[in-house]
Design an enzyme around this catalytic site. Structure first.
Site, PDB file in Angstrom:
ATOM      1  CB  CYS A 168      -0.909  -0.029   1.284  1.00 27.15           C
ATOM      2  SG  CYS A 168      -1.617   1.625   1.595  1.00 27.15           S
ATOM      3  CB  CYS A 173       0.140   1.096   5.062  1.00 23.93           C
ATOM      4  SG  CYS A 173      -1.039  -0.200   4.793  1.00 23.93           S
ATOM      5  CB  CYS A 237      13.347 -32.381 -17.451  1.00 25.74           C
ATOM      6  SG  CYS A 237      12.040 -31.212 -18.312  1.00 25.74           S
ATOM      7  CB  CYS A 239      13.275 -31.559 -22.236  1.00 25.27           C
ATOM      8  SG  CYS A 239      14.625 -31.114 -20.987  1.00 25.27           S
ATOM      9  CB  CYS A 297      72.189 -26.309 -17.257  1.00 20.81           C
ATOM     10  SG  CYS A 297      73.050 -24.858 -17.154  1.00 20.81           S
TER      11      CYS A 297
HETATM   12 ZN   LIG Z   1      -2.630   0.843   3.587  1.00 19.50          ZN
HETATM   13 ZN   LIG Z   2      13.490 -29.881 -19.607  1.00 20.24          ZN
HETATM   14 ZN   LIG Z   3      75.100 -25.439 -18.571  1.00 16.72          ZN
END
Ligand SMILES: [Zn+2]
Ligand SMILES: [Zn+2]
Ligand SMILES: [Zn+2]
Ligand SMILES: [Zn+2]
Ligand SMILES: [Zn+2]
Ligand SMILES: [Zn+2]
Ligand SMILES: [Zn+2]
Length: 582
Positions: A168, A173, A237, A239, A297
């Site tokens: 509101c 409120c 799912c 799918c 080395c």
């Molecule tokens: Zn209100």
């Molecule tokens: Zn799916």
């Molecule tokens: Zn060397």
């Protein structure tokens, strides 16, 4: 292929050609693993059924508490659409507590306050005098403003994405505005925005709902999945995409969600490659090209001609003896640097060890996926032959177990990487403890690996071309191995849950339970009104697969081995405890 089965190998299996025990295996369905006998609980919610799914929950709350829709929605959003929990709070703490907890204030309707056409009223917001009847609206909380001000307020809130809880306008409120009022005031001037408002409201059912998640397939299939009792699970799912309900990533058990998150990042990061370069090359101090060291080395020379010290990277002259480089000393610094490099190298090799195996099994499973096309052909050829057995469910069942255990195997490597590494649980175990646990786990892992490879080998055989007695032998091997890999997977999950993750102080690592039948395929959602099975849906439980009043509506699925129909899958299941009956 005459020597596909050597005499020695035969001893590895649990039983050999004992016709009696095989008969028992095929027909005894009474010893199914408890997980596999429970009915489907996950539901696919499509765009079409989304509204129905939401209405059903709203209606239950509206009817029980005699509430308007937006009040019921406020309560449900507060309790994340968990109707059972909402009712539990109602029983335990009472109506007042339930309402105030959700920020719901219900001022009693006071008809004397409603604006009438005869009155001129002043809107406290824009301070204009308007005729009450047509131009002022009073909310449930009692606050009354002009329609233009309300509409402006709603427009801002909807555009901010706040459809679910538009409060509101009155100062301090907290009352939630009536959805019907919002809709009617907004749609007069901005029908698009009213649609947006409705869409947000509907999607709140998914976004604010602990038990509902969008399917995470890409491209998105448009479906959501609702689970009934446990969010810690993996679902498939309609799918075809299988995902972890907790984190929405692809199904990854026996990795925990946070392990999987770390592993995913690690694999996607270039950091490991970068790491490799830092271990194996050094930038030249003059031209900055990476220079590789060949030989022991420590004086290296870049192609630009610059010599430098491998240990500290500093530019030097070209002369050196075994122990020193002329005019150069990097002293103590070189020791630390060397240790650091050793560590980086060790970490990299460790990662590579686990990653290679993880990747190898993922690759194998991709190759084995192709088996499902050819294996049906093999079965149909076998069916035409006069064999002593007519049931070929062991072929498809074996393939199903192969897919399942191959996945478990590949994800067991990132699990082991984190479980026995230092990144997550450094202080959780002593070195000895870690070693014991790692050995235990690796034994199981290797056993599973060996059996998965054997199963794969047998299923790839052109057994439809084999002589009858060899087909019989293959059949025994496939059945034995199917049972073996299932048992080993189960043992591994139990070990992870009880011995490994279960012993940790940090409780954030949980894994979805293992099911012999594989990841649960969600069935289509049908509202109780549509199905005419009000009680069954409303109880939120006891919705077993035998209960015809709420059995999932069948719709034609894509042809494939496991999609023919659901009962086939259950019939194909092998009793997991056959091993004990050897
Ligand atoms: Zn209100
Ligand atoms: Zn799916
Ligand atoms: Zn060397
Ligand atoms: Zn106004
Ligand atoms: Zn997860
Ligand atoms: Zn250079
Ligand atoms: Zn140096």
């Amino acid at each position: 292929m005459d020597d596909y089965l050597s005499g020695e190998e035969e001893d590895d299996y649990y039983y050999t050609s004992d016709q009696e025990s095989l008969e028992g295996l095929d027909h005894d369905q009474s010893n199914l693993h408890p997980l596999s006998s429970s009915g489907n609980t996950a539901k696919v919610i499509t765009k079409e059924s989304l509204l129905a799914a939401q209405r059903e929950d709203l209606r239950r709350v509206m009817e029980l508490l005699s509430l308007k829709e937006h009040h019921a929605r406020t309560l449900l959003i507060h309790h994340r659409w968990d109707v059972e929990k909402l009712f539990a709070v109602l029983v335990e703490k009472g109506k007042d507590c339930l309402f105030s907890g959700a920020g719901l204030t219900l001022a009693g309707d006071d008809p004397t306050f409603s604006p009438s056409s005869s009155m001129m009223m002043t809107c406290d917001i824009c301070v204009e005098d308007v005729a009450g009847h047509h131009h002022m609206t009073r909310m449930d909380c009692g606050h009354c403003f002009c329609n233009n001000c309300w509409a402006a307020h709603f427009t801002v809130k909807i555009n901010e994405g706040q459809s679910k809880r538009i409060r509101c306008m009155a100062y301090k409120c907290n009352a939630i505005c009536d959805e019907d009022v919002v809709r009617s005031l907004v749609s007069k001037t901005q029908p698009d925005l009213a649609d947006k408002f409705d869409r947000f409201l509907i999607e709140s059912y998914i976004e604010d709902n602990k038990m509902v998640k969008w399917c995470s397939s890409t491209p998105h299939c448009g479906n959501a999945i609702r689970v009934e009792d446990d969010e810690l699970c993996e679902v498939e799912c309609s799918c075809g995409f299988q995902f972890c309900f907790s984190c929405s990533y692809q199904a990854h058990s026996p990795c925990s969600c946070s392990m999987w998150e770390l592993w995913r990042k690690k694999c996607h990061d270039e950091s490991e490659t970068v790491n490799w370069i830092t271990v194996h090359t050094k930038p030249c101090p003059k031209c900055y090209k990476p220079v590789e060291k060949n030989g022991g080395c420590n004086l290296v020379t870049c192609i630009c001609g610059q010599s430098f010290c491998w240990l500290c990277g500093g530019a030097t002259g070209r002369d050196h003896t075994w122990s020193s480089i002329s005019g150069h000393s990097c002293g103590r610094y070189q020791e630390d640097k060397e240790k650091q490099l050793e560590r980086a190298k060790r970490d990299l090799y460790r990662y590579m060890h686990y990653h290679n195996r993880y990747k190898a099994h993922i690759d194998s499973s991709k190759l084995e996926d192709r088996l499902s096309d050819t294996i049906l052909e093999k079965v149909s050829i076998l069916e035409k032959r006069q064999l002593q057995f007519k049931d070929f469910s062991w072929v498809t069942s074996g393939l199903h177990r192969l897919f399942r255990s191959r996945r478990v195997l590949s994800y067991s490597y990132p699990f082991a990487f984190y479980m026995f590494g230092e990144e997550l649980f450094k202080d959780e175990m002593s070195a000895e403890e870690r070693e014991i646990k790692q050995n235990l786990f690796e034994d199981q892992q290797q056993q599973l690996e060996a059996n998965v490879e054997k199963l794969s080998k047998f299923l790839e055989e052109p057994f439809d071309q084999f002589a009858d007695d060899k087909v019989t032998q293959i059949r025994i091997q496939v059945i034995n191995l199917s049972v073996a890999v299932d048992t080993l997977c189960k043992t591994m999950y139990e070990c992870i849950e009880n011995e490994l993750l279960g012993s940790l102080q940090v409780g954030i690592h949980n894994i979805a339970p293992y099911s012999s039948n594989g990841i649960e395929r969600a069935s289509d959602f049908i509202s109780s009104r549509e199905a005419g099975g009000e009680k069954c849906q409303a109880s939120n439980s006891g919705c077993s697969s035998e209960d015809t009043s709420c059995s999932p509506r069948k719709r034609p699925r894509k042809e494939g081995i496991y999609r023919n129909n659901q009962t086939t899958l259950l019939d194909l299941n092998l009793p997991a405890d056959v091993i004990e009956r050897k």
